[in-house]
Design a protein around this motif. Structure first.
Motif, PDB file in Angstrom:
ATOM      1  N   PHE A   1       1.007  -1.212   0.032  1.00  0.00           N
ATOM      2  CA  PHE A   1       0.096  -0.002   0.054  1.00  0.00           C
ATOM      3  C   PHE A   1       0.971   1.251   0.119  1.00  0.00           C
ATOM      4  O   PHE A   1       1.468   1.479   0.844  1.00  0.00           O
ATOM      5  N   ASP A   2       0.841   2.045  -1.110  1.00  0.00           N
ATOM      6  CA  ASP A   2       1.895   3.020  -1.011  1.00  0.00           C
ATOM      7  C   ASP A   2       1.274   4.389  -0.627  1.00  0.00           C
ATOM      8  O   ASP A   2       2.205   5.350  -0.433  1.00  0.00           O
ATOM      9  N   SER A   3       0.205   4.665  -0.802  1.00  0.00           N
ATOM     10  CA  SER A   3      -0.583   5.771  -0.031  1.00  0.00           C
ATOM     11  C   SER A   3      -1.621   5.569   0.721  1.00  0.00           C
ATOM     12  O   SER A   3      -2.372   4.886   0.534  1.00  0.00           O
ATOM     13  N   TRP A   4      -1.691   6.542   1.983  1.00  0.00           N
ATOM     14  CA  TRP A   4      -2.650   6.367   2.784  1.00  0.00           C
ATOM     15  C   TRP A   4      -3.292   7.720   3.183  1.00  0.00           C
ATOM     16  O   TRP A   4      -2.746   8.862   3.168  1.00  0.00           O
ATOM     17  N   GLY A   5      -4.585   7.675   3.562  1.00  0.00           N
ATOM     18  CA  GLY A   5      -5.016   8.871   3.974  1.00  0.00           C
ATOM     19  C   GLY A   5      -4.702   9.082   5.462  1.00  0.00           C
ATOM     20  O   GLY A   5      -3.887   8.368   6.050  1.00  0.00           O
ATOM     21  N   GLN A   6      -5.340  10.182   6.317  1.00  0.00           N
ATOM     22  CA  GLN A   6      -5.090  10.573   7.656  1.00  0.00           C
ATOM     23  C   GLN A   6      -6.032   9.903   8.502  1.00  0.00           C
ATOM     24  O   GLN A   6      -5.867   9.715   9.706  1.00  0.00           O
ATOM     25  N   GLY A   7      -7.047   8.952   7.934  1.00  0.00           N
ATOM     26  CA  GLY A   7      -8.143   8.485   8.699  1.00  0.00           C
ATOM     27  C   GLY A   7      -9.308   9.077   9.217  1.00  0.00           C
ATOM     28  O   GLY A   7      -9.167  10.408   9.212  1.00  0.00           O
ATOM     29  N   THR A   8     -10.452   8.239   9.463  1.00  0.00           N
ATOM     30  CA  THR A   8     -11.507   8.900   9.983  1.00  0.00           C
ATOM     31  C   THR A   8     -11.969   7.838  11.051  1.00  0.00           C
ATOM     32  O   THR A   8     -11.914   6.625  11.074  1.00  0.00           O
ATOM     33  N   LEU A   9     -12.237   8.554  11.983  1.00  0.00           N
ATOM     34  CA  LEU A   9     -12.440   8.106  13.717  1.00  0.00           C
ATOM     35  C   LEU A   9     -13.820   7.715  13.836  1.00  0.00           C
ATOM     36  O   LEU A   9     -14.999   8.190  13.570  1.00  0.00           O
ATOM     37  N   VAL A  10     -14.017   6.174  13.852  1.00  0.00           N
ATOM     38  CA  VAL A  10     -15.358   5.553  14.097  1.00  0.00           C
ATOM     39  C   VAL A  10     -15.501   5.169  15.598  1.00  0.00           C
ATOM     40  O   VAL A  10     -14.579   4.420  16.060  1.00  0.00           O
ATOM     41  N   THR A  11     -16.363   5.714  16.243  1.00  0.00           N
ATOM     42  CA  THR A  11     -16.458   5.241  17.777  1.00  0.00           C
ATOM     43  C   THR A  11     -18.017   4.630  17.951  1.00  0.00           C
ATOM     44  O   THR A  11     -18.884   5.101  17.476  1.00  0.00           O
ATOM     45  N   VAL A  12     -18.038   3.305  18.297  1.00  0.00           N
ATOM     46  CA  VAL A  12     -19.040   2.541  18.515  1.00  0.00           C
ATOM     47  C   VAL A  12     -19.500   2.541  20.157  1.00  0.00           C
ATOM     48  O   VAL A  12     -18.563   1.747  20.740  1.00  0.00           O
TER      49      VAL A  12
END
Lengths: 118, 107
Positions: free
Chosen positions: A105-116
């Motif tokens: 995997f060569d490129s990643w985003g910064q992420g989005t947080l999921v809280t359940v």
């Protein structure tokens, strides 16, 4: 410059649903397989799901199969992760990642947080 | 599913040390292994792919090797910016899997 921007995270009750989006830019989106990887707070990386460049093949981790659905819209340069029947253990930062060819995997985003949580 | 057993899970080292991290696959994965570095609050960054190919822009002090189902990431001379958590990943079979991670801290 390649960028991946995730969105759609938030707080959801157990049993609820959420749809994540990833909007890449800076490359020909339809030429790449895309993946979702998550990381629970203070824990390691867990691959969640992947989709081929054309969208005709999808793959899932055992932990989410039957509850999560990955899809993409190449006309809108977006990949989605529809999450249902959410559990507390799905709480994590969800990353979108690009896979060129087969090797990494060569490129990643910064992420989005999921809280359940209730 | 292919399991990746990464060791050690924690490593304390000094600047200039040679560091070795091992990742053992539960079955053959045909060199389809990548190594990532992750710093706190940041997304992972690929260092090595196809077991031993250095990603462009990655310093040459990082190297990867394989022997059967055992893969090794070596940092020849640890630098201050190398203190991070390292993960291996197999991409040979779905479901793709990651090792548990190795946190490298300053001694």
């Amino acid at each position: 410059e390649v960028e991946l921007l995730e969105s759609g995270g938030g707080l959801v009750q157990p049993g609820g649903s959420l749809r994540l989006s990833c909007a890449p830019s800076g490359f020909t989106f339809s030429s790449y397989a895309m993946n979702w990887v998550r990381q629970a707070p203070g824990k390691g990386l867990e691959w969640v799901s992947g989709i081929s460049d054309s969208g005709d093949r999808t793959y899932y981790a055992d932990s989410v199969r039957g509850r999560f659905t990955i899809s993409r819209d190449n006309s809108k340069n977006t990949v989605f992760l529809q999450m249902s029947s959410l559990r507390a253990e799905d709480t994590a930062l969800y990353y979108c990642a690009r896979r060129p060819g087969s090797y990494y995997f060569d490129s990643w985003g910064q992420g989005t947080l999921v809280t359940v949580s209730s | 599913d292919i399991q990746l057993t990464q060791s050690p899970s924690f490593l304390s080292a000094s600047v200039g040390d040679r560091v070795t991290i091992t990742c053992r696959a539960s079955q053959g994965i045909s060199s389809s292994l990548a190594w990532y570095q992750q710093k706190p609050g940041k997304a992972p960054k690929v260092l090595i792919y196809a077991a031993s190919t250095l990603q462009g822009g990655v310093p040459s002090r990082f190297s990867g090797s394989e022997s059967g189902t055992e893969f090794t990431l070596t940092i020849s001379s640890l630098q201050p910016e190398d203190f991070a958590t390292y993960y291996c990943q197999q991409l040979n079979n779905y479901p793709l899997t990651f090792g548990g991670g190795t946190k490298v801290e300053i001694k």
